[in-house]
Design an enzyme around this catalytic site. Structure first.
Site, PDB file in Angstrom:
ATOM      1  CB  CYS A  23      -4.958  -8.793 -15.417  1.00 40.53           C
ATOM      2  SG  CYS A  23      -6.376  -8.324 -14.438  1.00 40.53           S
ATOM      3  CB  CYS A  37      -4.900 -10.854  -5.373  1.00 41.15           C
ATOM      4  SG  CYS A  37      -5.759  -9.955  -6.670  1.00 41.15           S
ATOM      5  N   GLY A  74     -12.277  -1.506  -1.724  1.00 44.47           N
ATOM      6  CA  GLY A  74     -13.272  -2.362  -2.357  1.00 44.47           C
ATOM      7  C   GLY A  74     -12.776  -2.986  -3.640  1.00 44.47           C
ATOM      8  NE  ARG A  93     -14.444  -7.777   4.923  1.00 45.39           N
ATOM      9  CZ  ARG A  93     -14.601  -7.066   3.799  1.00 45.39           C
ATOM     10  NH1 ARG A  93     -15.797  -6.927   3.275  1.00 45.39           N
ATOM     11  NH2 ARG A  93     -13.564  -6.490   3.210  1.00 45.39           N
ATOM     12  NE  ARG A 122      -3.471   0.655   2.430  1.00 41.89           N
ATOM     13  CZ  ARG A 122      -4.530   1.068   1.727  1.00 41.89           C
ATOM     14  NH1 ARG A 122      -5.205   0.235   0.989  1.00 41.89           N
ATOM     15  NH2 ARG A 122      -4.917   2.331   1.778  1.00 41.89           N
TER      16      ARG A 122
END
Lengths: 380, 155
Positions: free
Chosen positions: A80, A199, A116, A187, A16
């Site tokens: 991708c 991923c 998300g 979750r 991140r």
């Protein structure tokens, strides 16, 4: 066509990094690559960037910072497979004799897009129904489990293996192993997929240098031969299709095996597109690493472990590295380069000499995927 | 367009996609459910949804108008719990095989449909009511949708 060699690779660690733009990430990877190789700007004949969300002229914005301007450079978008496509175009240039030395990189900043699922912005009859990538793969998973009598634990076993591999990779987004209970207790995202079957959204960049045999000798760095480089687009139709068999992967890898003169049994290392745990199973089968419905058993039996019969995603895969869309295909090639030159450290697959990398993606209606790219690397 | 024939409104913020260059889904609603407008290539016999004016397989321009529905079969489905913008999770999606075409559609259900479940296509609203819904085809489990109720499926 003449032989093409890969003589260097660099990865800006994945993770991140919302404050670091795709262009800055790409620059860091390319700068590391050219510094390590001692390549001067005048030696670079052309440059290629792969990115889905990096914006216009990403290639120029990166290459001019390392002194490469004036030469032809291109920014490639193929979802991708963007990074794999950028490398493929560089391979074409060297193989055809148009260029003797090219740099290809992939770079992506996804976390600045917000959390998300990835935004799918293409006007499309399925996207208008609210589909997201996890939902597409969830439906493939439901059908695979139904057709082959497999269970959710078979999906979770993929996550456990790849997260265990990624725990040793200093370039991975996730560097922590997880057990079966942690995966199956995570979750729910799109039944039967849970969070740890998916991923993460990740920022990162990777770069490689491709060149002729002569330039490889001059540079004097460890070289591997790029024995195959193939890109295919998805075959479009709206009839019924077997969604547990990604034909685009079978077709692209089939062409790559033909080009390289090798088959699935020759592979020591495979870095494939495990954007979701189910993806490793269906793509492993389409790549010929296991029979139909056999990949789940292969994972359970440890056949795809780093010390197994073929190491599948020894770097940790997308499930550990994360998936900065355009960077992934280049990072797979970088990880495989280090494997074949004995520089993979804790990730090393002993004696690895043939590697295959595979990216596929692009969620639009009427195709398995929008684009797929397969590369085969050989240490001669 | 008469009242029983639909396509998503082009200005719907949640799901707008029907721009001039993109084929839009279109359908008609009858007493027994919803039929999709499809295309059949007279040269290679492949079926297309949404409709096309050139066959994407063989490039023939001799295309016959056709319809699909209202009965179909679930190929695979999922409950989406982390959804797209403009939709309120959880919602159920399914690939449905209907008269030669496979479509992705919402399902009026709280749980996934096992592969092979017979479904009926009906008219319904999709999207987050707080953001704005749009009319669409939706699937219902066939046994839950007696023929006499199929047209008015706004449950």
């Amino acid at each position: 066509m003449r032989p093409v060699y890969l003589v260097g690779a660099a990865v800006h660690p994945f993770g991140r990094q919302p404050e670091v733009s795709a262009a800055e990430l790409g620059f860091r990877a390319v700068r590391t690559l050219v510094d390590e190789l001692g390549v001067t700007p005048d030696q670079v004949d052309a440059g290629y960037a792969g990115s889905s969300y990096g914006g216009s002229l990403l290639a120029q914005r990166v290459f001019h910072r390392v002194g490469v301007s004036g030469q032809p450079v291109f920014t490639v978008e193929n979802a991708c497979a963007s990074g794999g496509s950028a490398v493929h175009l560089g391979w074409q240039a060297v193989a055809s004799g148009m260029a003797s030395c090219v740099v290809a990189f992939g770079a992506e900043n996804l976390t600045s897009l917000g959390g998300g699922t990835l935004p799918l912005t293409t006007a499309d009859v399925e996207i208008s129904q609210g589909v997201v990538m996890p939902a597409t793969y969830a439906m493939r998973a439901q059908r695979y489990l139904h057709d082959h009598g497999a269970g959710v634990d078979d999906l979770s076993a993929v996550s456990v293996k790849n997260r265990r591999n990624g725990a040793d990779n200093p370039r991975a987004h996730f560097q922590q192993a997880v057990d079966l209970e942690r995966v199956s207790g995570s979750r729910p995202i799109a039944d039967p997929l849970r969070l740890l079957h998916c991923c993460p959204s990740t920022d990162g960049a990777a770069a490689v240098l491709l060149c002729s045999e002569q330039v490889a000798r001059d540079l004097g760095h460890p070289a591997v031969r790029m024995a195959a480089s193939v890109v295919r687009s998805g075959r479009f139709h709206t009839q019924y299709r077997d969604m547990t068999w990604p034909g685009i992967t079978a077709e692209t890898s089939g062409a790559a095996y033909d080009m390289a003169g090798v088959g699935p049994l020759d592979l020591d290392v495979v870095e494939l597109h495990d954007a979701f745990s189910i993806a490793e199973l269906v793509h492993a089968e389409a790549l010929g690493l296991a029979g139909r419905g056999g990949a789940a058993k292969a994972v359970r039996n440890g056949e795809f472990n780093r010390e197994g019969r073929v190491a599948v995603n020894p770097s940790g895969g997308l499930l550990s590295r994360g998936h900065p869309v355009g960077a992934t295909g280049v990072a797979q090639i970088a990880e495989s380069y280090w494997q074949l030159t004995g520089q993979a450290g804790a990730l090393q697959v002993p004696g690895a000499s043939v590697a295959l990398t595979h990216v596929t993606g692009g969620g639009i209606y009427g195709v398995d995927n929008g684009a797929c790219s397969v590369h085969i690397l050989v240490a001669d | 367009m008469d009242e029983t024939t639909g396509s998503p409104a082009p200005d719907t913020t949640a799901t707008a996609y029907a721009s001039a260059d993109v084929p839009a889904a279109q359908w008609t609603v009858g007493d027994d459910g919803l039929r999709l407008f499809t295309s059949r290539c007279t040269a290679c016999d492949l079926r297309w949804f949404p409709t096309v004016d050139m066959c994407p397989s063989c490039a023939s321009t001799v295309i016959a108008p056709d319809q699909a529905g209202p009965l179909g079969t679930a190929y695979a489905s999922t409950v989406v719990r982390a959804g797209a913008r403009g939709f309120r999770a959880p919602y159920v999606l399914s690939y449905v095989d209907v008269d030669g075409v496979r479509i992705l559609t919402h399902v009026k259900s709280d749980s996934v449909l096992p592969p092979g479940t017979p479904v009926r296509l009906v008219a319904g609203e999709i999207g987050d009511p707080d953001v704005g819904t749009t009319s669409s085809y939706v699937a219902v489990v066939a046994q839950d949708a007696p023929v006499e109720n199929a047209a008015g499926a706004k449950a």
